[in-house]
Design an enzyme around this catalytic site. Structure first.
Site, mmCIF file in Angstrom:
data_model
loop_
_atom_site.group_PDB
_atom_site.id
_atom_site.type_symbol
_atom_site.label_atom_id
_atom_site.label_comp_id
_atom_site.label_asym_id
_atom_site.label_seq_id
_atom_site.Cartn_x
_atom_site.Cartn_y
_atom_site.Cartn_z
ATOM 1 N N ARG A 51 15.957 -21.513 -76.109
ATOM 2 C CA ARG A 51 14.551 -21.827 -75.781
ATOM 3 C C ARG A 51 14.216 -23.373 -76.004
ATOM 4 N NH1 ARG A 51 13.869 -17.460 -74.434
ATOM 5 N NH2 ARG A 51 12.528 -15.710 -75.135
ATOM 6 N N GLU B 51 7.462 -25.474 -70.168
ATOM 7 C CA GLU B 51 7.516 -25.068 -68.927
ATOM 8 C C GLU B 51 6.293 -24.360 -68.304
ATOM 9 O OE1 GLU B 51 10.188 -21.505 -69.611
ATOM 10 O OE2 GLU B 51 11.764 -22.736 -70.438
ATOM 11 N N HIS C 34 14.458 -21.434 -65.736
ATOM 12 C CA HIS C 34 14.599 -20.297 -66.658
ATOM 13 C C HIS C 34 14.794 -18.942 -66.156
ATOM 14 C CE1 HIS C 34 12.417 -18.837 -70.897
ATOM 15 N NE2 HIS C 34 13.592 -18.347 -70.735
#
Length: 319
Positions: A238, A267, A285
């Site tokens: 993360r 993000e 991601h």
């Protein structure tokens, strides 16, 4: 089961199209994001929903759970539950399902793709060829990379995915150590109780620990300082686990050799400094983003809901 008899499911956020189709085939679905005023929608209609389908990206807040008085089950697309208000769910006995194991291989593959990319500078080398610089400057003009085989690999977090990454590393004959709160009983690799010492030892430090408040900025300036000017950081966990500003400083000041990042703190926004660096490989991601894995994850979301409404239990219950 008639349409009126179907359990009502609240969908939070956009999900895989196949999963959205499957949900509508089985359940009466309300999509929170389609409401002009989501809070008003929950206040007016929250009492009809007994289940929630969400993802690790969106989760569900304590306030949203409170607005769903009949909620019995949450089924999450992903393994990260840091955006799910687990305490609020547990206090009401709400079951929380997720999708473990399914994405282990793809995340581990991505970790190694990033590791190889930063070590051998393959994205930079690709740009070098495409730009015409190789033809202009001639053979042997591109800078040397770093050898991966036989290197020292430090893994931060030795859960399911961490173990899969370690097994990948065996094929490269890497020396493997890991950091976790406690030694993992069935792990054949060396447990390093000190994260600083693991970073100091490692050539490559791969982060695959859980997110959430307990690991926020676990990888901070002292850890990066210990990793040193020949060490590389790989993050497939993360974005919150890494102090992004400390990482930017470490890269700008060449306190570490480079980084491979699939996740970021804010993000989809990435610091401009990272975008400009050849020593950094950036992914949007996508660690688990293969057709096979995402479809299998979607199936687990459905399986968790189906089994819960049929038997009151889950295929995969979040810890």
């Amino acid at each position: 089961m008639t349409t009126s008899d179907r359990p009502h499911i609240l969908q939070i956020g956009s999900l895989l199209p196949a999963l959205e189709t499957w949900l509508r085939e089985r359940y009466a679905v309300g999509v929170l994001d389609e409401a002009p005023d989501p809070a008003a929608f929950l206040a007016e209609q929250g009492a009809r929903f007994t289940g929630v389908a969400t993802s690790a990206l969106y989760g569900i807040s304590a306030e949203q759970i409170a607005a769903l008085p009949k909620l019995r089950v949450i089924s999450c697309f992903g393994v990260g539950v840091d955006k799910i208000a687990m305490d609020a769910a547990r206090s009401r006995g709400i079951a929380v399902g997720y999708t473990p194991d399914i994405l282990n291989d793809c995340v581990a593959d991505t970790a190694f793709a990033l590791l190889l990319d930063v070590a051998r500078a393959t994205p930079e080398a690709d740009r070098y060829v495409r730009s015409g610089l190789w033809a202009q400057r001639g053979p042997n003009s591109f800078h040397l990379g770093r050898k991966v085989s036989g290197a020292r690999l430090g893994i931060v977090g030795l859960g399911r995915i961490g173990k899969t990454i370690a097994r990948r590393a065996l094929g490269f004959e890497m020396d493997i150590r890991y950091h976790a709160r406690h030694a993992v009983a069935d792990a054949p690799w060396t447990h390093e109780p000190s994260l600083i010492e693991l970073a100091r030892w490692a050539d490559f430090l791969v982060v695959i620990t859980a997110g959430g408040p307990g690991t926020r900025h676990l990888i901070d300036a002292p850890v990066l300082e210990a990793l040193g000017p020949r060490g590389f950081l790989i993050n497939v966990s993360r974005g919150s686990v890494v102090d992004e500003q400390a990482l930017v400083r470490a890269l700008v000041e060449k306190k570490i050799a480079g980084a491979g990042l699939d996740v970021f703190e804010n993000e989809p926004h990435v610091p401009a400094e990272l975008l400009a660096m050849d020593s950094v490989v950036l992914l949007p991601h996508i660690a688990s983003a293969t057709e096979e894995t995402r479809l299998a994850m979607a199936q687990r979301v459905i399986d968790n809901l189906d089994l819960f409404f049929a038997e009151g239990r889950l295929v995969s219950e979040a810890p």
